[in-house]
Design a protein around this motif. Structure first.
Motif, PDB file in Angstrom:
ATOM      1  N   TYR A 106      17.917  54.479  20.063  1.00 18.18           N
ATOM      2  CA  TYR A 106      17.085  53.343  19.655  1.00 18.18           C
ATOM      3  C   TYR A 106      17.957  52.157  19.241  1.00 18.18           C
ATOM      4  N   MET A 130      18.142  48.449  21.013  1.00 17.81           N
ATOM      5  CA  MET A 130      17.800  47.216  20.305  1.00 17.81           C
ATOM      6  C   MET A 130      18.994  46.270  20.220  1.00 17.81           C
ATOM      7  N   GLY A 154      11.840  40.304  14.822  1.00 15.08           N
ATOM      8  CA  GLY A 154      11.192  41.608  14.898  1.00 15.08           C
ATOM      9  C   GLY A 154      12.171  42.753  15.048  1.00 15.08           C
ATOM     10  N   LEU A 155      13.309  42.510  15.698  1.00 20.58           N
ATOM     11  CA  LEU A 155      14.331  43.555  15.833  1.00 20.58           C
ATOM     12  C   LEU A 155      14.852  43.977  14.463  1.00 20.58           C
ATOM     13  N   ILE A 187      12.296  46.119  12.832  1.00 21.36           N
ATOM     14  CA  ILE A 187      12.277  47.467  13.406  1.00 21.36           C
ATOM     15  C   ILE A 187      13.403  48.317  12.830  1.00 21.36           C
ATOM     16  N   LEU A 224      12.295  49.474   9.518  1.00 21.95           N
ATOM     17  CA  LEU A 224      11.247  50.481   9.616  1.00 21.95           C
ATOM     18  C   LEU A 224      11.791  51.832  10.069  1.00 21.95           C
ATOM     19  N   ILE A 225      12.789  51.824  10.945  1.00 22.78           N
ATOM     20  CA  ILE A 225      13.400  53.082  11.371  1.00 22.78           C
ATOM     21  C   ILE A 225      14.060  53.773  10.190  1.00 22.78           C
TER      22      ILE A 225
END
Length: 386
Positions: free
Chosen positions: A111, A115, A152-153, A156, A159-160
């Protein structure tokens, strides 16, 4: 209508962030007592925050100034801050993955790579087609049409990391220290404020504050850390009920004792004995993963606390431990072999006494040890250490 920017406030914020990080570096509070990947990640985060603060100050100082040099400064400093944020997001995710799971989860790694590749591709395209940010004819910075995609990256990444933490917590709750709120809260406030209101310089200062809080909180971990193996020590076990919040929790407690450890010390020296202990600690950690915590109880005795009472998971972890020792013995080519005796029991932390469960698993461990020596008659019994 032009936006009035208080440059003094920007400089104060960025310089404060730099000073905080330099003080942390000088004080060496980011270091553990032993070198590990988490120490390296924290050091990298500190360095990139310093770079980000400096680039942010240059960006605001050069914004709207005339001349080719100002245009270059605005362009490069903003490129650095965007790429720097991408790197810090990756480092944050790596840090929490290593800290909680004891490894860099391959799925999470994929992931992050995806990204990072997307973010770098967007920044590369931005040089030819300004989609993230652009500099107008007056050398003034503006956000591009895909600015929020890049932002947004970073979200993310956060959030990960939170997902890794909550996923491990859901398995039972006995987790390694990680001050999620102390780290996450200032970053959210600073990043959201700077994103919503251009002209505010709060993101990099908030990141430096978050890392300071993270490092100070993780310093508590040193109180509970065994200096040789990097595992938790007996102090952690003594305080486990308080650390877990005194709540209802079913766990599995294991007592593990190295077979023939005295033989290794007597015949190969204490340095080799230390190596054996460190190797055993690594094997335990790999087997347990984020299912629980490994503790060096005393000498060559270890305790494992699992966040579960499920027999299939217990059996799987014990199998992994024995396979780990088999692999060590096959690959290391030592004059000795490592093995371990294990006793375990399931306890309800809200009702049972730690001393009782330790006594129970200690007795079961010695039963396992007796069986080991009964099936290993060629072992030098005069050197056995029970």
């Amino acid at each position: 209508m032009s936006i009035q920017i208080d440059l003094l406030a920007v400089y104060v914020a960025d310089v404060t962030g730099i000073v905080l990080m330099i003080m942390v570096l000088i004080g060496k509070r980011w270091k553990s007592h032993f070198k590990n990947i988490k120490t390296e990640i924290l050091f990298a985060m500190i360095v990139f925050i310093i770079i980000g603060c400096a680039a942010d100050a240059v960006s605001f100082a050069s914004d709207g100034k005339s001349g080719a040099l100002a245009h270059f400064a605005v362009s490069i400093s903003n490129f650095i801050t965007f790429s720097d944020g991408l790197v810090l997001g990756s480092l944050w995710t790596m840090l929490i993955s290593w800290h909680i799971e004891g490894r860099f989860n391959p799925r999470i790694k994929h992931y992050i790579m995806a990204m990072d590749a997307l973010g770098l591709a967007l920044l590369a395209v931005n040089f030819f087609n300004p989609i993230i940010f652009f500099i107008d004819e007056t050398n003034t910075y503006h956000r591009g049409s895909l600015y929020m995609v890049f932002f947004g990256l970073d979200v993310i990444f956060m959030l990960i990391g939170i997902g890794i933490y909550l996923g491990a917590k859901k398995k039972g709750g006995i987790l390694k220290f990680f001050p999620l709120a102390q780290f996450f809260t200032p970053i959210v406030g600073g990043v959201v404020l700077q994103t919503m209101v251009y002209g505010f310089s709060t993101m990099w200062l908030s990141m430096s504050m978050a890392v300071c809080g993270l490092i100070l909180s993780l310093q508590n971990e040193n109180i509970y850390t065994d200096k040789l193996t990097g595992l938790y020590n007996r102090f952690y076990l003594d305080d486990i009920r308080e650390l877990s919040g005194n709540r209802h929790m079913i766990i599995t407690a294991m007592m593990l004792d190295m077979n023939g450890f005295k033989y290794i010390n007597d015949n190969y020296g204490h340095s080799e004995g230390d190596y054996a202990l460190i190797s055993a600690a690594d094997i335990f950690g790999q087997a347990v993963g984020n299912y629980g915590t490994v503790i060096r109880f005393a000498g060559d005795e270890f305790v494992i606390l699992l966040n579960t009472g499920r027999q299939d998971i217990i059996d799987k972890i014990i199998e992994k431990i024995h396979k780990g020792f088999d692999k060590f013995n096959a690959e290391e080519g030592k004059g000795y072999e490592l093995s371990v005796s294990i006793g375990y029991g399931i306890m309800d932390m809200a009702e049972e006494n730690e001393d009782d469960i330790l006594r129970e698993i200690d007795e079961k461990m010695y039963d396992d040890k007796k069986r080991f020596y009964e099936t290993h008659e060629n072992y030098e019994r005069r050197n056995k250490h029970y």
